[in-house]
Design a protein around this motif. Sequence first.
Motif, PDB file in Angstrom:
ATOM      1  N   VAL A  45       0.969  -1.056   0.054  1.00 56.89           N
ATOM      2  CA  VAL A  45       0.030   0.148  -0.063  1.00 56.89           C
ATOM      3  C   VAL A  45       0.844   1.198  -0.051  1.00 56.89           C
ATOM      4  O   VAL A  45       1.551   1.388   0.923  1.00 56.89           O
ATOM      5  CB  VAL A  45      -0.942   0.118   1.423  1.00 56.89           C
ATOM      6  CG1 VAL A  45      -2.114   1.071   0.973  1.00 56.89           C
ATOM      7  CG2 VAL A  45      -1.579  -1.459   1.330  1.00 56.89           C
ATOM      8  N   GLU A  46       0.843   1.918  -1.004  1.00 56.74           N
ATOM      9  CA  GLU A  46       1.987   2.905  -1.525  1.00 56.74           C
ATOM     10  C   GLU A  46       1.812   3.925  -0.265  1.00 56.74           C
ATOM     11  O   GLU A  46       2.998   4.394   0.257  1.00 56.74           O
ATOM     12  CB  GLU A  46       1.833   3.843  -2.835  1.00 56.74           C
ATOM     13  CG  GLU A  46       3.084   4.220  -3.270  1.00 56.74           C
ATOM     14  CD  GLU A  46       2.912   5.916  -2.587  1.00 56.74           C
ATOM     15  OE1 GLU A  46       4.227   6.202  -2.609  1.00 56.74           O
ATOM     16  OE2 GLU A  46       2.164   6.271  -1.937  1.00 56.74           O
ATOM     17  N   TYR A  47       0.920   4.383   0.437  1.00 55.00           N
ATOM     18  CA  TYR A  47       0.817   5.698   1.219  1.00 55.00           C
ATOM     19  C   TYR A  47       1.335   5.116   2.787  1.00 55.00           C
ATOM     20  O   TYR A  47       1.526   5.930   3.261  1.00 55.00           O
ATOM     21  CB  TYR A  47      -0.555   6.244   1.267  1.00 55.00           C
ATOM     22  CG  TYR A  47      -1.729   5.276   1.809  1.00 55.00           C
ATOM     23  CD1 TYR A  47      -2.000   5.020   3.136  1.00 55.00           C
ATOM     24  CD2 TYR A  47      -2.510   4.638   0.759  1.00 55.00           C
ATOM     25  CE1 TYR A  47      -2.817   4.066   3.305  1.00 55.00           C
ATOM     26  CE2 TYR A  47      -3.452   3.783   1.194  1.00 55.00           C
ATOM     27  CZ  TYR A  47      -3.688   3.392   2.474  1.00 55.00           C
ATOM     28  OH  TYR A  47      -4.482   2.597   2.638  1.00 55.00           O
TER      29      TYR A  47
ATOM     30  N   TYR B 246     -11.172  14.084   0.119  1.00 53.72           N
ATOM     31  CA  TYR B 246     -11.161  13.496  -1.356  1.00 53.72           C
ATOM     32  C   TYR B 246     -11.429  11.798  -1.293  1.00 53.72           C
ATOM     33  O   TYR B 246     -11.544  11.156  -1.917  1.00 53.72           O
ATOM     34  CB  TYR B 246     -10.337  13.813  -2.188  1.00 53.72           C
ATOM     35  CG  TYR B 246     -10.246  15.357  -2.332  1.00 53.72           C
ATOM     36  CD1 TYR B 246     -10.956  15.872  -3.403  1.00 53.72           C
ATOM     37  CD2 TYR B 246      -9.351  16.020  -1.753  1.00 53.72           C
ATOM     38  CE1 TYR B 246     -11.143  17.173  -3.658  1.00 53.72           C
ATOM     39  CE2 TYR B 246      -9.223  17.418  -2.066  1.00 53.72           C
ATOM     40  CZ  TYR B 246     -10.309  17.896  -3.021  1.00 53.72           C
ATOM     41  OH  TYR B 246     -10.311  19.269  -3.084  1.00 53.72           O
ATOM     42  N   GLY B 247     -11.390  11.049   0.051  1.00 57.83           N
ATOM     43  CA  GLY B 247     -11.644   9.585   0.256  1.00 57.83           C
ATOM     44  C   GLY B 247     -10.382   9.163  -0.443  1.00 57.83           C
ATOM     45  O   GLY B 247     -10.705   7.856  -0.586  1.00 57.83           O
TER      46      GLY B 247
ATOM     47  N   PRO C 101      -5.035   5.796  -4.291  1.00 60.67           N
ATOM     48  CA  PRO C 101      -5.787   4.899  -3.839  1.00 60.67           C
ATOM     49  C   PRO C 101      -7.010   5.131  -2.878  1.00 60.67           C
ATOM     50  O   PRO C 101      -6.818   6.072  -2.190  1.00 60.67           O
ATOM     51  CB  PRO C 101      -4.684   3.921  -3.178  1.00 60.67           C
ATOM     52  CG  PRO C 101      -3.522   4.837  -3.149  1.00 60.67           C
ATOM     53  CD  PRO C 101      -3.952   5.717  -4.222  1.00 60.67           C
ATOM     54  N   LYS C 102      -7.933   4.404  -2.639  1.00 63.05           N
ATOM     55  CA  LYS C 102      -9.122   4.737  -1.662  1.00 63.05           C
ATOM     56  C   LYS C 102      -8.564   4.742  -0.197  1.00 63.05           C
ATOM     57  O   LYS C 102      -7.908   3.954   0.196  1.00 63.05           O
ATOM     58  CB  LYS C 102     -10.167   3.527  -1.755  1.00 63.05           C
ATOM     59  CG  LYS C 102     -10.971   3.856  -3.195  1.00 63.05           C
ATOM     60  CD  LYS C 102     -12.566   4.319  -2.691  1.00 63.05           C
ATOM     61  CE  LYS C 102     -13.348   4.097  -3.949  1.00 63.05           C
ATOM     62  NZ  LYS C 102     -12.999   4.919  -4.994  1.00 63.05           N
TER      63      LYS C 102
ATOM     64  N   GLU D   6     -16.892   7.971   2.883  1.00 67.91           N
ATOM     65  CA  GLU D   6     -17.727   8.759   1.725  1.00 67.91           C
ATOM     66  C   GLU D   6     -18.263   9.991   2.605  1.00 67.91           C
ATOM     67  O   GLU D   6     -19.016   9.990   3.671  1.00 67.91           O
ATOM     68  CB  GLU D   6     -18.735   7.937   1.456  1.00 67.91           C
ATOM     69  CG  GLU D   6     -18.404   6.668   0.185  1.00 67.91           C
ATOM     70  CD  GLU D   6     -17.421   7.053  -0.726  1.00 67.91           C
ATOM     71  OE1 GLU D   6     -17.925   8.340  -1.307  1.00 67.91           O
ATOM     72  OE2 GLU D   6     -16.581   6.373  -1.156  1.00 67.91           O
ATOM     73  N   HIS D   7     -18.482  11.053   1.881  1.00 67.53           N
ATOM     74  CA  HIS D   7     -18.878  12.494   2.426  1.00 67.53           C
ATOM     75  C   HIS D   7     -20.433  12.179   2.241  1.00 67.53           C
ATOM     76  O   HIS D   7     -21.246  11.667   1.542  1.00 67.53           O
ATOM     77  CB  HIS D   7     -18.543  13.570   1.513  1.00 67.53           C
ATOM     78  CG  HIS D   7     -17.320  14.143   1.977  1.00 67.53           C
ATOM     79  ND1 HIS D   7     -16.581  15.089   1.454  1.00 67.53           N
ATOM     80  CD2 HIS D   7     -16.199  13.421   2.893  1.00 67.53           C
ATOM     81  CE1 HIS D   7     -15.221  15.144   1.762  1.00 67.53           C
ATOM     82  NE2 HIS D   7     -15.192  14.183   2.708  1.00 67.53           N
ATOM     83  N   MET D   8     -21.230  12.654   3.548  1.00 68.00           N
ATOM     84  CA  MET D   8     -22.342  12.899   3.572  1.00 68.00           C
ATOM     85  C   MET D   8     -22.950  14.404   4.362  1.00 68.00           C
ATOM     86  O   MET D   8     -22.087  14.530   5.043  1.00 68.00           O
ATOM     87  CB  MET D   8     -23.232  11.430   4.238  1.00 68.00           C
ATOM     88  CG  MET D   8     -22.383  11.386   5.469  1.00 68.00           C
ATOM     89  SD  MET D   8     -23.211   9.967   6.363  1.00 68.00           S
ATOM     90  CE  MET D   8     -24.880  10.527   6.762  1.00 68.00           C
ATOM     91  N   HIS D   9     -24.029  14.404   4.080  1.00 68.95           N
ATOM     92  CA  HIS D   9     -24.613  15.634   4.749  1.00 68.95           C
ATOM     93  C   HIS D   9     -24.728  15.253   6.182  1.00 68.95           C
ATOM     94  O   HIS D   9     -25.299  14.145   6.362  1.00 68.95           O
ATOM     95  CB  HIS D   9     -25.963  16.309   4.291  1.00 68.95           C
ATOM     96  CG  HIS D   9     -26.011  17.245   3.094  1.00 68.95           C
ATOM     97  ND1 HIS D   9     -25.195  18.434   3.144  1.00 68.95           N
ATOM     98  CD2 HIS D   9     -26.260  17.163   1.810  1.00 68.95           C
ATOM     99  CE1 HIS D   9     -25.357  18.879   1.956  1.00 68.95           C
ATOM    100  NE2 HIS D   9     -25.743  18.244   1.105  1.00 68.95           N
ATOM    101  N   GLY D  10     -24.220  16.116   7.237  1.00 67.56           N
ATOM    102  CA  GLY D  10     -24.357  15.715   8.723  1.00 67.56           C
ATOM    103  C   GLY D  10     -23.355  15.102   9.023  1.00 67.56           C
ATOM    104  O   GLY D  10     -23.379  14.635  10.363  1.00 67.56           O
TER     105      GLY D  10
END
Lengths: 341, 601
Positions: free
Chosen positions: A34-36, B455-456, B539-540, B558-562
């Motif tokens: 995992v790169e990071y 940005y996740g 990467p995620k 994951e962004h959400m309102h609230g």
Amino acid sequence: MTGIITIVVLVLAVITALQLMRVFELSTKARKQVEYEVTDRDNNYQGWLMLLFGIAMIVSLFWMLYAWLPVTLPKPSSEHGVEIDSLFKISMWVIIAMFLLVQPVLFYFAWRYRGAKDRKAAYYEHNNRLELIWTIVPAIILAVLIIYGMTTWSNVMSPKNEKEPIVVEVYAQQFKWIIRYAGEDNKLGYANVRLIKDANVVGVDTLDLLSADDKVTSEIHLPVGRPVLFRFRSQDVIHSAYMPHFRAQMNCVPGMTTQFQFTPSVTTADIRQDANVQAKVARINALRTEKGLESYAYDYLLLCNKVCGSGHFNMQMNIVVESEEEYAKWLAEQKTIAETL
Amino acid sequence: MADHAQEHAHDSAHAEGHDHDEHPVDNFWTKYVFSTDHKMIAKQFLITGMFMGLIGVFMSMLFRLQLAWPGESFPILETFLGKWAPDGVLDPNMYLALVTIHGTIMVFFVLTAGLSGTFSNLLIPLQIGARDMASGFLNMISYWLFAASSVVMLSSLFVETGPASGGWTVYPPLSALPQAMPGSGAGMTLWLVSMTLFVGGSLIGSLNYIVTVINLRTKGMTMTRLPLTIWAFLVTAILGVLSFPVLLSAALLLIFDRSMGTSFYLSDIMVAGELLSNQGGSPILYEHLFWFLGHPEVYIILLPALGITSEVIATNSRKPIFGYRAMIGSILAIAFLSFIVWGHHMFITGMNPFLGSVFTFTTLLIAIPSAVKAFNYITTLWKGNIQFTPAMLFSIALVSTFVAGGLTGIILGDSALDINVHDTYFVVAHFHIVMGLSAIFGMFAGVYHWFPKMYGRMMNKTMGYLHFWISFVTAYGVFFPMHFTGLAGLPRRYYSSAEFPIFDELHDINVIITFFAIGGGIAQLIFIFNFFYSMWRGPKAPQNPWRSNTLEWTAPVEHMHGNWPGAIPEVQRWPYDYSKPGYEEDFVPQNVPIKEGEHAH
């Protein structure tokens, strides 16, 4: 044409970078990394780099001091300048000592405590005694510097006069200086911007009897060892009269008069004989010969140090410090207001 | 108790909101443009700040060319500046314009709005456990005023007489009189309009931050359990609310003097052969008003960076921040002192010498809380288990520059010494290192650390390392040598030093500085590339990539309102329980209950 080539090059650079990233991504994927995530190897590398940087920083500090201290201003040529320079030296020793204490510790810790999987950090949240020490010790050092600084400041700004100071007006305008000596009575006549007309360039009130013996000049001559009280005015925008060799500076503000007093202590002829100054002049002249510029003899300067417009960088005047007799002779040659207007 | 009730009311209001809130999907406009979500507004601030930063840095590269090789022709100057660089030789007026706009952009648009706007917005709700800012609508207005002021500032680059050029402090009469320099014409008007909008945006934003921190903390989040980031943002916002209106008043009076014939700052002036009728004003008044903002502004820039650093250093040393309460105390002390030191910018303006002594005293006092902060950071590293993420590297660099630049402040804050170094390159070196570099390093640390929250996805570490090392080396390479040109007596804002033979010796130093400046400037492209590449292709991000304690890492990626689905987590402990004995993991998030018999901080 160059524009198009630049754009093409930039586009190609971005594409290359993207492709490289793609290769990089695939290779990390292949190695199931995992790169990071920061590995022990990263910590090791970065820790060593930190240590290296710390050492390089200290070495380059000493190199710069060695190489570039000679280009800084030579010894002060005014009485209060000596006081300012000794305060400066002491403050400089303090801050260099602090620098050499704190920076190495920072980079050493960064290297010494670089992370590893099998380590665990200490849980150490506070220590009142330690914190008290590094509040009180800087406070004491600063108290000394503050008291020393305030004493010097009040000596410089409110000097005790044994002799009556010569009054000299420095009048600033975009982008030159005009000088007015107070003449026989050593009192400047009233002047205002509204009275500026033709040859009356500083706006002297000719009806004011004090002004008759004032002398407007385009040079500054000062006798050595006599206090000089400079009074500053400006015709248009804020300027700053900076006389670095005398450790003197004051802003010239339109609508008001400011002042600064000092006693020149070394004549122009004498400073040119100073060993450091001669070495400096020799270095400068070597550079100037290389570029085919005329050679340079050392002079005291008045320069503008508050941005005042396009000609700000070339708003200068030489200052000549000479013996009492030479000064008297020069001043006698200058014409009074009564003679010129 | 009151806190509680409010929190509850807020929660249920929101829950209700959610019931009707089943609106299908945000469309482009409500999601990306007129968003009221603090996370999106943070990103808007960041991207705008980065864009302005690129322009500001690019300008400095252009004028560094002139300073290293005065009067020489550089085709690139003509490409970008057109008639302001005929045959590639920079015009003196444009040189001053570049210096002025570089300063304005970096101080206000990048390090005030870009730094504080981004991270206050992102982190305040997430770290105190709130659904959003107190007023999402005002938050949106705050950003759009900032965006409008950026557009106005940039538009001033295109007016015929050039942008404002009197230095970023725009002292009158120079800035008040179009006859004194071309930049004081339409360009200066746009500068004032832009700053007026900016102050408006900043005030609305700050009030919002203050209200949010005070009222919307989640259950258990007492003031002494707040992460130091939040303390820094709160105090920064208070500084902004108290000082920015004074800048606005200075600007308004300047507008009156320029356009309505008043004489607040003008008296006895003849410029370009024309006698002006203004009588009785004083430019010194402007200086007082300007620096009454100007000095707190330094800390408006610096405190958020220090807050970010506290968080990043503790997380990556895997240790509690050393002296948490002393850190809060020093933030408060610095903030208080910052209001009573503005006169140290004015020692030689003709201000009463007695005031000089007072301001010397108060100024040097600031060194004490600053020293406490530096020592506490260093002690936090001691016996740590340091994880060198790019954010951590930038934070350590911040401590280094904060110390290096802070020390020269002891020289400049001393009125007697200031006489001879005032407005020389020594000052340029000092403030760039202590506030420019420290703040920008803090900002980079923040971006690398919280990118996954924004940005996740994760930023590329290797590029981060590369970006860091080039930036760190070139930053010192640019500003350290300037101390020496300053001590040689070279004034700042000189278009060329070639008119003074005594400065000939400084040519080599100027060339070195320019090489570092260009190298450092270009290296920022690595960051820009990494930023946008990772935004789409990184990467995620996992839930808690840095294994950190604060609440934002309990919110879903994951962004959400609230921010949180369901209830907001309750806070049980302070945010710095790293490597606490008795725990398997080396971090204990704030929402983990205190175990029986465990010693709470």
